[in-house]
Scaffold this motif. Structure first.
Motif, PDB file in Angstrom:
ATOM      1  N   ALA A 212       0.863  -1.189   0.000  1.00 11.62           N
ATOM      2  CA  ALA A 212       0.000   0.000   0.000  1.00 11.62           C
ATOM      3  C   ALA A 212       0.896   1.234   0.000  1.00 11.62           C
ATOM      4  O   ALA A 212       1.647   1.460   0.955  1.00 11.62           O
ATOM      5  CB  ALA A 212      -0.911  -0.004   1.217  1.00 11.62           C
ATOM      6  N   GLY A 213       0.842   1.991  -1.056  1.00 12.54           N
ATOM      7  CA  GLY A 213       1.668   3.201  -1.169  1.00 12.54           C
ATOM      8  C   GLY A 213       0.925   4.390  -0.580  1.00 12.54           C
ATOM      9  O   GLY A 213      -0.133   4.776  -1.075  1.00 12.54           O
ATOM     10  N   CYS A 214       1.466   4.949   0.505  1.00 13.15           N
ATOM     11  CA  CYS A 214       0.856   6.124   1.136  1.00 13.15           C
ATOM     12  C   CYS A 214       1.836   7.283   0.967  1.00 13.15           C
ATOM     13  O   CYS A 214       2.993   7.075   0.593  1.00 13.15           O
ATOM     14  CB  CYS A 214       0.607   5.883   2.617  1.00 13.15           C
ATOM     15  N   ARG A 215       1.386   8.507   1.294  1.00 12.19           N
ATOM     16  CA  ARG A 215       2.272   9.657   1.113  1.00 12.19           C
ATOM     17  C   ARG A 215       3.550   9.517   1.955  1.00 12.19           C
ATOM     18  O   ARG A 215       4.615   9.895   1.530  1.00 12.19           O
ATOM     19  CB  ARG A 215       1.513  10.950   1.471  1.00 12.19           C
ATOM     20  N   ASP A 216       3.401   8.919   3.161  1.00 13.54           N
ATOM     21  CA  ASP A 216       4.573   8.839   4.041  1.00 13.54           C
ATOM     22  C   ASP A 216       5.276   7.479   3.999  1.00 13.54           C
ATOM     23  O   ASP A 216       5.990   7.109   4.924  1.00 13.54           O
ATOM     24  CB  ASP A 216       4.190   9.224   5.480  1.00 13.54           C
ATOM     25  N   GLY A 217       5.075   6.728   2.940  1.00 16.54           N
ATOM     26  CA  GLY A 217       5.819   5.470   2.802  1.00 16.54           C
ATOM     27  C   GLY A 217       4.951   4.312   2.321  1.00 16.54           C
ATOM     28  O   GLY A 217       3.754   4.478   2.092  1.00 16.54           O
ATOM     29  N   LYS A 247      -5.946   7.856   2.396  1.00 19.71           N
ATOM     30  CA  LYS A 247      -4.483   8.009   2.544  1.00 19.71           C
ATOM     31  C   LYS A 247      -3.707   7.087   1.623  1.00 19.71           C
ATOM     32  O   LYS A 247      -2.487   7.197   1.499  1.00 19.71           O
ATOM     33  CB  LYS A 247      -4.075   7.701   3.996  1.00 19.71           C
ATOM     34  N   VAL A 248      -4.404   6.114   1.033  1.00 15.19           N
ATOM     35  CA  VAL A 248      -3.705   5.115   0.217  1.00 15.19           C
ATOM     36  C   VAL A 248      -3.729   5.546  -1.248  1.00 15.19           C
ATOM     37  O   VAL A 248      -4.781   5.650  -1.865  1.00 15.19           O
ATOM     38  CB  VAL A 248      -4.351   3.719   0.404  1.00 15.19           C
ATOM     39  N   GLN A 249      -2.532   5.799  -1.777  1.00 18.55           N
ATOM     40  CA  GLN A 249      -2.463   6.269  -3.173  1.00 18.55           C
ATOM     41  C   GLN A 249      -2.386   5.113  -4.165  1.00 18.55           C
ATOM     42  O   GLN A 249      -2.918   5.206  -5.262  1.00 18.55           O
ATOM     43  CB  GLN A 249      -1.246   7.175  -3.335  1.00 18.55           C
TER      44      GLN A 249
END
Ligand code: BTN
Length: 254
Positions: A212-217, A247-249
């Protein structure tokens, strides 16, 4: 830029008025231009061609004339429905139902906004919110391999390429508006469970190893639960991590 036709669909709320254009800059821009008045809730904009079609993240959207559905809906949802994750789930599920009904194919949702058939993108969705919400949908129907190569999109696909048959864009657009309308009504009554289940099944990653790619990692683990409220991911140490869908990109199978 005047509509060439106007439809009045017998729906509950969406598409009771559909403005049909031959060519516009972007159907999302046309819809936004009507955003000053909530009485336009549910108004739909359909075009045969766009000269400045917009995609996500500043990209453009290319579709040769008469090759796909270019649709935008103008909505004034109540605050509880103005969440991107919820609106995205609603739009992606409605597109999948339209494809299933019209072709018998089994589309998948690629997080967050794309629809894939046989692993290739056939549809993109762009939701823009200001005073109102504009939901723009581009569904590829009749493009050929050469069309995609000419637009520099070798990864994209159309339903024609997969099924070998051509589609009537306006007819498919009408079907899509009917599905969007049918799925929207329960949401207004606060009934989200049915949509949530369809969305989860069409994403198809529950119980699987994911990134899961989020803004903070990036979070890596097993997708334990997926709901419109949160993704629950069991990481490699067995710890449960909760992340709101907004939050999940990116969400991909490992
Ligand atoms: C994406 O995958 O990047 C989203 C593409 C959204 C394209 C549609 S076509 C109809 C509507 N009008 C636009 O300008 N964009 C959306």
């Amino acid at each position: 830029m005047n509509p060439v036709e106007e439809w009045r669909l017998e729906t509950r709320r969406l598409g009771r008025r559909v403005l049909v254009y031959d060519c516009v800059d972007s159907t999302n821009s046309r819809a936004a231009a009507w955003a000053m008045d909530p009485r336009h809730d549910g108004l739909a904009f359909l075009a045969g061609q766009q000269t400045a079609g917009r995609g996500r993240q500043g990209r453009s959207w290319h579709c040769p004339p008469g090759s796909g559905v270019l649709l935008s809906l103008l909505l004034f949802p109540p605050p509880t429905l103005r969440r991107p994750a919820l609106l995205t789930a609603w739009a992606t599920v409605s597109v999948c139902k339209t494809i299933q009904a019209g072709t018998g194919l089994e589309p998948r949702i690629k997080w967050p906004n794309d629809i894939l058939v046989e692993g290739r993108k056939v549809c993109g969705i762009l939701i823009e919110q200001g005073k109102a919400t504009v939901v723009g949908i581009g569904l590829n129907l009749n493009q050929t391999t050469d069309d995609f190569l000419a637009s520099g999109l070798p990864e994209a696909a159309s339903l024609f390429q997969v099924t070998g048959r051509k589609f009537d864009c306006r007819r498919v657009a009408g079907e899509l508006i009917r599905f969007l309308d049918e799925e929207y009504d329960p949401l207004l009554r606060g009934e989200l469970a049915h949509l949530e289940k369809s969305w989860r099944d069409l994403i198809g990653l529950n119980g699987k190893g994911i990134h899961a790619g989020c803004r903070d990692g990036v979070i890596q683990g097993r997708l334990h639960q997926l709901s419109l409220e949160a993704l629950v991911i069991e990481d490699q140490e067995g710890k449960m991590i909760q992340v709101p869908p907004e939050k999940v990109q990116h969400l991909q199978k490992s």
